[in-house]
Design a protein around this motif. Structure first.
Motif, PDB file in Angstrom:
ATOM      1  N   LEU A   1      -2.999   0.985   4.473  1.00 25.64           N
ATOM      2  CA  LEU A   1      -1.881   0.154   4.930  1.00 25.64           C
ATOM      3  C   LEU A   1      -0.800   0.041   3.869  1.00 25.64           C
ATOM      4  CD1 LEU A   1      -3.732  -2.787   6.716  1.00 25.64           C
ATOM      5  CD2 LEU A   1      -2.426  -0.946   7.788  1.00 25.64           C
ATOM      6  N   ARG A   2      -1.207   0.082   2.602  1.00 22.42           N
ATOM      7  CA  ARG A   2      -0.234  -0.047   1.511  1.00 22.42           C
ATOM      8  C   ARG A   2       0.710   1.137   1.445  1.00 22.42           C
ATOM      9  NH1 ARG A   2      -4.274  -3.842   1.865  1.00 22.42           N
ATOM     10  NH2 ARG A   2      -4.014  -5.451   0.277  1.00 22.42           N
ATOM     11  N   LEU A   3       0.315   2.225   2.088  1.00 22.19           N
ATOM     12  CA  LEU A   3       1.124   3.441   2.033  1.00 22.19           C
ATOM     13  C   LEU A   3       1.946   3.656   3.296  1.00 22.19           C
ATOM     14  CD1 LEU A   3      -1.507   5.877   0.461  1.00 22.19           C
ATOM     15  CD2 LEU A   3       0.015   4.253  -0.667  1.00 22.19           C
ATOM     16  N   LEU A   4       1.863   2.718   4.228  1.00 23.50           N
ATOM     17  CA  LEU A   4       2.598   2.852   5.484  1.00 23.50           C
ATOM     18  C   LEU A   4       3.897   2.053   5.448  1.00 23.50           C
ATOM     19  CD1 LEU A   4      -0.256   2.533   8.146  1.00 23.50           C
ATOM     20  CD2 LEU A   4       0.627   4.593   7.038  1.00 23.50           C
ATOM     21  N   ASP A   5       4.872   2.549   6.173  1.00 20.84           N
ATOM     22  CA  ASP A   5       6.163   1.872   6.287  1.00 20.84           C
ATOM     23  C   ASP A   5       6.101   0.920   7.480  1.00 20.84           C
ATOM     24  OD1 ASP A   5       8.760   1.088   6.074  1.00 20.84           O
ATOM     25  OD2 ASP A   5       9.611   2.917   6.946  1.00 20.84           O
TER      26      ASP A   5
ATOM     27  N   GLU B   1       4.063  -6.177  11.737  1.00 20.45           N
ATOM     28  CA  GLU B   1       3.005  -5.166  11.825  1.00 20.45           C
ATOM     29  C   GLU B   1       2.001  -5.321  10.684  1.00 20.45           C
ATOM     30  OE1 GLU B   1       5.942  -1.797  13.859  1.00 20.45           O
ATOM     31  OE2 GLU B   1       5.557  -1.829  11.688  1.00 20.45           O
ATOM     32  N   ARG B   2       2.518  -5.561   9.493  1.00 25.61           N
ATOM     33  CA  ARG B   2       1.616  -5.712   8.344  1.00 25.61           C
ATOM     34  C   ARG B   2       0.808  -7.008   8.453  1.00 25.61           C
ATOM     35  NH1 ARG B   2       1.582  -2.660   4.131  1.00 25.61           N
ATOM     36  NH2 ARG B   2       3.665  -1.841   4.578  1.00 25.61           N
ATOM     37  N   GLU B   3       1.447  -8.048   8.903  1.00 22.23           N
ATOM     38  CA  GLU B   3       0.761  -9.334   9.050  1.00 22.23           C
ATOM     39  C   GLU B   3      -0.355  -9.242  10.085  1.00 22.23           C
ATOM     40  OE1 GLU B   3       2.778 -12.855  10.902  1.00 22.23           O
ATOM     41  OE2 GLU B   3       2.600 -13.642   8.856  1.00 22.23           O
ATOM     42  N   ARG B   4      -0.076  -8.570  11.203  1.00 22.32           N
ATOM     43  CA  ARG B   4      -1.098  -8.418  12.238  1.00 22.32           C
ATOM     44  C   ARG B   4      -2.264  -7.578  11.732  1.00 22.32           C
ATOM     45  NH1 ARG B   4      -4.670 -10.168  15.068  1.00 22.32           N
ATOM     46  NH2 ARG B   4      -5.379  -8.917  16.836  1.00 22.32           N
ATOM     47  N   ALA B   5      -1.971  -6.535  10.964  1.00 19.03           N
ATOM     48  CA  ALA B   5      -3.032  -5.696  10.406  1.00 19.03           C
ATOM     49  C   ALA B   5      -3.931  -6.511   9.478  1.00 19.03           C
ATOM     50  CB  ALA B   5      -2.429  -4.513   9.654  1.00 19.03           C
TER      51      ALA B   5
ATOM     52  N   ASN C   1      -8.935  -9.648   8.130  1.00 15.95           N
ATOM     53  CA  ASN C   1      -9.554 -10.939   7.836  1.00 15.95           C
ATOM     54  C   ASN C   1     -10.521 -11.370   8.934  1.00 15.95           C
ATOM     55  OD1 ASN C   1      -8.334 -11.299   5.352  1.00 15.95           O
ATOM     56  ND2 ASN C   1      -6.552 -12.345   6.211  1.00 15.95           N
ATOM     57  N   GLU C   2     -10.218 -10.991  10.175  1.00 16.95           N
ATOM     58  CA  GLU C   2     -11.142 -11.293  11.271  1.00 16.95           C
ATOM     59  C   GLU C   2     -12.482 -10.591  11.045  1.00 16.95           C
ATOM     60  OE1 GLU C   2      -9.022 -10.057  14.724  1.00 16.95           O
ATOM     61  OE2 GLU C   2      -7.644 -11.770  14.690  1.00 16.95           O
ATOM     62  N   ARG C   3     -12.432  -9.360  10.556  1.00 17.34           N
ATOM     63  CA  ARG C   3     -13.676  -8.638  10.279  1.00 17.34           C
ATOM     64  C   ARG C   3     -14.448  -9.326   9.148  1.00 17.34           C
ATOM     65  NH1 ARG C   3     -16.354  -3.788  10.872  1.00 17.34           N
ATOM     66  NH2 ARG C   3     -17.469  -3.019   9.040  1.00 17.34           N
ATOM     67  N   ARG C   4     -13.754  -9.757   8.117  1.00 19.66           N
ATOM     68  CA  ARG C   4     -14.435 -10.442   7.013  1.00 19.66           C
ATOM     69  C   ARG C   4     -15.114 -11.714   7.499  1.00 19.66           C
ATOM     70  NH1 ARG C   4      -9.293  -9.524   3.180  1.00 19.66           N
ATOM     71  NH2 ARG C   4      -9.750  -7.376   2.547  1.00 19.66           N
TER      72      ARG C   4
ATOM     73  N   GLU D   1      -3.633   0.231  17.188  1.00 22.79           N
ATOM     74  CA  GLU D   1      -3.048  -0.107  18.486  1.00 22.79           C
ATOM     75  C   GLU D   1      -1.847  -1.042  18.362  1.00 22.79           C
ATOM     76  OE1 GLU D   1      -5.909  -3.855  19.846  1.00 22.79           O
ATOM     77  OE2 GLU D   1      -6.178  -1.866  20.725  1.00 22.79           O
ATOM     78  N   ASN D   2      -1.647  -1.606  17.185  1.00 19.75           N
ATOM     79  CA  ASN D   2      -0.496  -2.480  16.954  1.00 19.75           C
ATOM     80  C   ASN D   2       0.600  -1.796  16.144  1.00 19.75           C
ATOM     81  OD1 ASN D   2      -1.434  -5.311  17.955  1.00 19.75           O
ATOM     82  ND2 ASN D   2      -3.167  -4.549  16.766  1.00 19.75           N
ATOM     83  N   LEU D   3       0.469  -0.488  15.921  1.00 17.02           N
ATOM     84  CA  LEU D   3       1.431   0.242  15.105  1.00 17.02           C
ATOM     85  C   LEU D   3       2.238   1.225  15.948  1.00 17.02           C
ATOM     86  CD1 LEU D   3      -0.785   1.171  11.997  1.00 17.02           C
ATOM     87  CD2 LEU D   3       0.655  -0.857  12.330  1.00 17.02           C
TER      88      LEU D   3
END
Length: 272
Positions: free
Chosen positions: A59-63, A68-72, A77-80, A135-137
């Protein structure tokens, strides 16, 4: 000290006894965007494993825009949180795994952990975060995310299987290597989830048991109460909920052990 005053003072002391780490969902640090690949080696040519899941590191390498970044990150965090809750639900299995590790029965411990893995990641075990993030990108960033992850995995598998030369990463042996590495990732996630969630509670419970020396029935009631507290608060207990949890433990004890718990809490608040 009168019992009522005991309760009031104990409530005031409980804030830290069952407090959660404010960084419960904080993951491993990942460097800022300084490259266009997840693959790197050290000065001697050794493959460098990521400190985070490849999906997260990529994710750090995506524009991405802020949304979009917040949702990712919400998905990560949901997985954690799901991992932490799984450990609570499977606390007896976690205890067995710990005991096996302490007794140098690593293979048996890994077998139990693999069973948890197969239940937790039922469909996609190598890249469980890819689909919900992708799916959110936008399409272009979906493709780039896939490329970064696949490139990393290919390099990692080739390195792990390098002893087979040109056959590295191929055939059933290559599949076994991928499975082993995916399991290692999950194992590391579980270890971190344990450190962030259950370890503090386990140590607090052990301290209480050592200080109070409860009866077998009291010990079991306290343990069940703490587990219920963890499940109900989902590791986000308010100070009021933590106080009530500790007061309930206090009420489970007889007068002598209530006194011991009170002294223990005083020492926690004001160490010698």
């Amino acid at each position: 000290m009168p019992p009522r005053l005991h309760l009031l003072t104990l409530a005031a002391l409980t804030t830290t006894a069952l407090a959660q780490d404010a960084n419960l969902l904080a993951g491993p640090s990942v460097g800022e965007k300084t490259t266009h690949t997840l693959v790197s080696t050290d000065m001697s040519g050794e493959f460098q494993r990521l400190d985070a899941r490849p999906e997260e590191a990529a994710l750090r390498l995506l524009d991405l825009d802020h949304h979009e970044r917040e949702r990712a990150m919400e998905i990560i965090n949901e997985r954690r949180l799901r991992l932490a809750m799984m450990l609570i639900d499977e606390v007896e299995t976690v205890r067995r795994i710990e005991d096996l590790r302490k007794n140098d029965k690593g293979a048996d411990a890994r077998r139990l952990l693999r069973e948890l893995w197969e239940r937790f990641d039922r469909t996609e075990r190598r890249d469980p975060l890819y689909a919900p993030i992708a799916e959110n990108l936008p399409t272009l960033q979906q493709r780039r995310l896939r490329e970064l992850i696949d490139e990393y995995w290919e390099a990692w598998v080739l390195w792990a299987d390098r002893g087979r030369g040109e056959k590295a990463g191929r055939g059933k042996q290559g599949d076994r290597v991928r499975d082993r590495l995916a399991f290692q990732l999950f194992e590391r996630e579980v270890n971190r989830a344990y450190e962030r969630s259950l370890r503090h509670y386990r140590e607090a419970l052990e301290d209480i048991n050592e200080a109070v020396d409860p009866t077998r029935a009291q010990r079991e009631n306290i343990r069940e109460h703490v587990i219920a507290h963890l499940r109900d608060t989902r590791l986000e207990a308010t100070p009021e909920q933590r106080r009530e949890a500790m007061l309930e433990i206090y009420r489970m004890l007889d007068d002598t052990r209530q006194e011991k718990l009170f002294v223990h809490m005083l020492k926690q608040a004001a160490p010698d």
